[in-house]
Design a protein around this motif. Structure first.
Motif, PDB file in Angstrom:
ATOM      1  N   PHE A  37       0.815  -1.205   0.000  1.00  0.00           N
ATOM      2  CA  PHE A  37       0.000   0.000   0.000  1.00  0.00           C
ATOM      3  C   PHE A  37       0.853   1.262   0.000  1.00  0.00           C
ATOM      4  N   LEU A  38       2.099   1.166   0.480  1.00  0.00           N
ATOM      5  CA  LEU A  38       2.977   2.323   0.431  1.00  0.00           C
ATOM      6  C   LEU A  38       3.518   2.555  -0.973  1.00  0.00           C
ATOM      7  N   LEU A  39       3.779   1.459  -1.708  1.00  0.00           N
ATOM      8  CA  LEU A  39       4.258   1.588  -3.079  1.00  0.00           C
ATOM      9  C   LEU A  39       3.081   1.876  -4.001  1.00  0.00           C
ATOM     10  N   PRO A  40       3.320   2.541  -5.157  1.00  0.00           N
ATOM     11  CA  PRO A  40       2.253   2.695  -6.127  1.00  0.00           C
ATOM     12  C   PRO A  40       1.752   1.323  -6.538  1.00  0.00           C
ATOM     13  N   VAL A  41       0.522   1.267  -7.081  1.00  0.00           N
ATOM     14  CA  VAL A  41      -0.121  -0.040  -7.247  1.00  0.00           C
ATOM     15  C   VAL A  41       0.591  -0.954  -8.221  1.00  0.00           C
ATOM     16  N   ALA A  42       1.789  -0.869  -8.585  1.00  0.00           N
ATOM     17  CA  ALA A  42       2.638  -1.822  -9.288  1.00  0.00           C
ATOM     18  C   ALA A  42       2.801  -1.682 -10.779  1.00  0.00           C
ATOM     19  N   VAL A  43       3.860  -2.276 -11.369  1.00  0.00           N
ATOM     20  CA  VAL A  43       4.036  -2.268 -12.825  1.00  0.00           C
ATOM     21  C   VAL A  43       4.072  -3.651 -13.419  1.00  0.00           C
ATOM     22  N   VAL A  44       3.683  -3.680 -14.617  1.00  0.00           N
ATOM     23  CA  VAL A  44       3.656  -4.912 -15.371  1.00  0.00           C
ATOM     24  C   VAL A  44       5.037  -5.146 -15.970  1.00  0.00           C
ATOM     25  N   GLY A  45       5.165  -6.268 -16.734  1.00  0.00           N
ATOM     26  CA  GLY A  45       6.408  -6.483 -17.460  1.00  0.00           C
ATOM     27  C   GLY A  45       6.557  -5.446 -18.558  1.00  0.00           C
ATOM     28  N   PHE A  46       7.542  -5.649 -19.415  1.00  0.00           N
ATOM     29  CA  PHE A  46       7.816  -4.675 -20.450  1.00  0.00           C
ATOM     30  C   PHE A  46       6.611  -4.430 -21.352  1.00  0.00           C
ATOM     31  N   GLU A  47       6.553  -3.206 -21.889  1.00  0.00           N
ATOM     32  CA  GLU A  47       5.516  -2.868 -22.850  1.00  0.00           C
ATOM     33  C   GLU A  47       5.680  -3.725 -24.097  1.00  0.00           C
ATOM     34  N   GLU A  48       4.568  -4.259 -24.617  1.00  0.00           N
ATOM     35  CA  GLU A  48       4.624  -5.133 -25.776  1.00  0.00           C
ATOM     36  C   GLU A  48       3.852  -4.584 -26.972  1.00  0.00           C
ATOM     37  N   GLN A  49       2.879  -3.700 -26.741  1.00  0.00           N
ATOM     38  CA  GLN A  49       2.146  -3.153 -27.877  1.00  0.00           C
ATOM     39  C   GLN A  49       3.078  -2.270 -28.715  1.00  0.00           C
ATOM     40  N   PRO A  50       2.810  -2.124 -30.023  1.00  0.00           N
ATOM     41  CA  PRO A  50       3.779  -1.463 -30.898  1.00  0.00           C
ATOM     42  C   PRO A  50       3.744   0.057 -30.906  1.00  0.00           C
ATOM     43  N   TRP A  51       2.786   0.675 -30.250  1.00  0.00           N
ATOM     44  CA  TRP A  51       2.693   2.130 -30.305  1.00  0.00           C
ATOM     45  C   TRP A  51       3.419   2.766 -29.126  1.00  0.00           C
ATOM     46  N   PHE A  52       4.262   3.762 -29.394  1.00  0.00           N
ATOM     47  CA  PHE A  52       4.981   4.484 -28.359  1.00  0.00           C
ATOM     48  C   PHE A  52       4.109   5.610 -27.813  1.00  0.00           C
ATOM     49  N   GLY A  53       4.489   6.117 -26.634  1.00  0.00           N
ATOM     50  CA  GLY A  53       3.863   7.314 -26.094  1.00  0.00           C
ATOM     51  C   GLY A  53       4.448   8.560 -26.734  1.00  0.00           C
ATOM     52  N   ASP A  54       4.105   9.714 -26.195  1.00  0.00           N
ATOM     53  CA  ASP A  54       4.633  10.976 -26.715  1.00  0.00           C
ATOM     54  C   ASP A  54       6.132  11.065 -26.472  1.00  0.00           C
ATOM     55  N   VAL A  55       6.843  11.646 -27.434  1.00  0.00           N
ATOM     56  CA  VAL A  55       8.294  11.778 -27.338  1.00  0.00           C
ATOM     57  C   VAL A  55       8.670  12.659 -26.142  1.00  0.00           C
ATOM     58  N   TYR A  56       9.701  12.240 -25.397  1.00  0.00           N
ATOM     59  CA  TYR A  56      10.227  12.933 -24.213  1.00  0.00           C
ATOM     60  C   TYR A  56       9.229  12.966 -23.048  1.00  0.00           C
ATOM     61  N   GLU A  57       8.236  12.086 -23.079  1.00  0.00           N
ATOM     62  CA  GLU A  57       7.282  12.000 -21.971  1.00  0.00           C
ATOM     63  C   GLU A  57       7.434  10.640 -21.296  1.00  0.00           C
ATOM     64  N   PHE A  58       7.712  10.638 -19.992  1.00  0.00           N
ATOM     65  CA  PHE A  58       7.837   9.405 -19.241  1.00  0.00           C
ATOM     66  C   PHE A  58       6.462   8.763 -19.043  1.00  0.00           C
ATOM     67  N   ASN A  59       6.456   7.425 -18.979  1.00  0.00           N
ATOM     68  CA  ASN A  59       5.243   6.673 -18.657  1.00  0.00           C
ATOM     69  C   ASN A  59       5.541   5.773 -17.470  1.00  0.00           C
ATOM     70  N   TRP A  60       4.956   6.109 -16.317  1.00  0.00           N
ATOM     71  CA  TRP A  60       5.138   5.325 -15.093  1.00  0.00           C
ATOM     72  C   TRP A  60       3.970   4.351 -14.993  1.00  0.00           C
ATOM     73  N   LEU A  61       4.283   3.064 -15.104  1.00  0.00           N
ATOM     74  CA  LEU A  61       3.262   2.031 -15.061  1.00  0.00           C
ATOM     75  C   LEU A  61       3.484   1.151 -13.845  1.00  0.00           C
ATOM     76  N   SER A  62       2.470   1.013 -13.007  1.00  0.00           N
ATOM     77  CA  SER A  62       2.573   0.171 -11.827  1.00  0.00           C
ATOM     78  C   SER A  62       1.431  -0.827 -11.816  1.00  0.00           C
ATOM     79  N   LYS A  63       1.720  -2.046 -11.331  1.00  0.00           N
ATOM     80  CA  LYS A  63       0.712  -3.102 -11.374  1.00  0.00           C
ATOM     81  C   LYS A  63       0.865  -4.057 -10.193  1.00  0.00           C
ATOM     82  N   TYR A  64      -0.249  -4.385  -9.562  1.00  0.00           N
ATOM     83  CA  TYR A  64      -0.288  -5.399  -8.506  1.00  0.00           C
ATOM     84  C   TYR A  64      -1.152  -6.562  -8.995  1.00  0.00           C
ATOM     85  N   THR A  65      -0.678  -7.790  -8.786  1.00  0.00           N
ATOM     86  CA  THR A  65      -1.408  -8.989  -9.209  1.00  0.00           C
ATOM     87  C   THR A  65      -1.520  -9.975  -8.056  1.00  0.00           C
ATOM     88  N   TYR A  66      -2.725 -10.476  -7.846  1.00  0.00           N
ATOM     89  CA  TYR A  66      -2.947 -11.619  -6.958  1.00  0.00           C
ATOM     90  C   TYR A  66      -3.258 -12.825  -7.838  1.00  0.00           C
TER      91      TYR A  66
END
Length: 267
Positions: free
Chosen positions: A8-37
């Protein structure tokens, strides 16, 4: 009890590496967090038979950065709480990808290819609930897709992913995924994904001295459904349900429930 506070202290988690072929905006970070049960009832191919159910918790933290219109880099951390190990660090990975074709600017499809490296400590390699192959894991991958637009937003898109990997020990493996996604006014997003993996090891039984999947001939097929809601510039929250359809020398009858949070930001 204390170990659960970290979920609960950490953001809700990140998944493995991005696999879809489309990138985000140039020079914009994407913070992805993921929790799995994830819960599974048995392990196929285990000797002696492992019919005891297992409850596992996974936390992923990932940062992606498109540093040019054609290049994308990504770094992630994985953590797990399983029957073998209490909440603990399980791996670190780095990935770089190159965009060759882009259907958004007029190419027939979008096509991306890349390379990744993942370091895994010994305690996670030997954990049957964490499907790693060796201490040093390398993958070459590609992904491709097509978007279908509706006014200023994409409405549907279909994409696929394929990877071939090898570790510092054992035999290679391959992975593949096919996904169909929908988008309503860039706010409601849903997806259905089917993915599978096959490793080319020679072992056909999982013995008590299990030492990772690199020498095991394992395979699995999973199906995942997800729904996401975008809060404008504040990111996207997504819910997932995954069911294992096939398992050979792998955790069987898996049901997994996940929640993720994606936040784009820049300085």
């Amino acid at each position: 009890m204390i170990r659960w506070i970290w979920f609960f202290l950490l953001p809700v988690a990140v998944v493995g590496f991005e696999e879809q072929p489309w990138f985000g905006d140039v020079y914009e970070f994407n913070w992805l967090s993921k929790y799995t049960y994830a819960h599974y009832g048995s392990v196929n191919g285990a000797v002696p038979s492992l019919d005891k159910s297992s409850d596992n918790h996974f936390l992923y933290l990932d940062l992606e950065f498109p540093f040019s219109p054609d290049w994308d880099a990504e770094l992630d951390l994985h953590f797990a709480d399983t029957a073998q190990e209490s909440f603990n660090y399980t791996s670190t990975g780095f990935q770089v990808r190159h965009l060759f074709w882009d259907d958004i600017i007029g190419d027939p499809i979008t096509f991306v290819a890349g390379l990744s490296f993942r370091y895994v400590p010994h305690w996670s390699v030997t954990d049957i609930a964490t499907p790693y192959y060796g201490a040093a894991n390398f993958e070459g991958q590609c992904s491709f897709g097509k978007e279908f637009d509706h006014f200023e937003f994409w409405r549907f898109r279909l994409w696929g992913f394929a990877a071939l990997g090898v570790a510092n020990i054992g035999s290679p493996w391959m992975r593949a995924k096919l996904a169909f996604e929908g988008n309503v006014e860039d706010r409601h997003k849903w997806a259905i994904q089917v993915e599978g993996a096959h490793s080319f090891g020679r072992k056909v039984l999982l013995s008590p001295d299990f030492n990772g999947y690199a020498r095991v001939r394992s395979k699995n097929i999973d199906i995942t459904g997800s729904y996401g809601y975008t809060f404008g510039p504040w990111g996207t929250i997504r819910l997932y349900y995954t069911r294992r359809l096939l398992a050979k020398r792998f955790p069987d009858r898996v049901n997994a429930y996940s929640v993720s949070y994606l936040l784009p930001f820049s300085f």
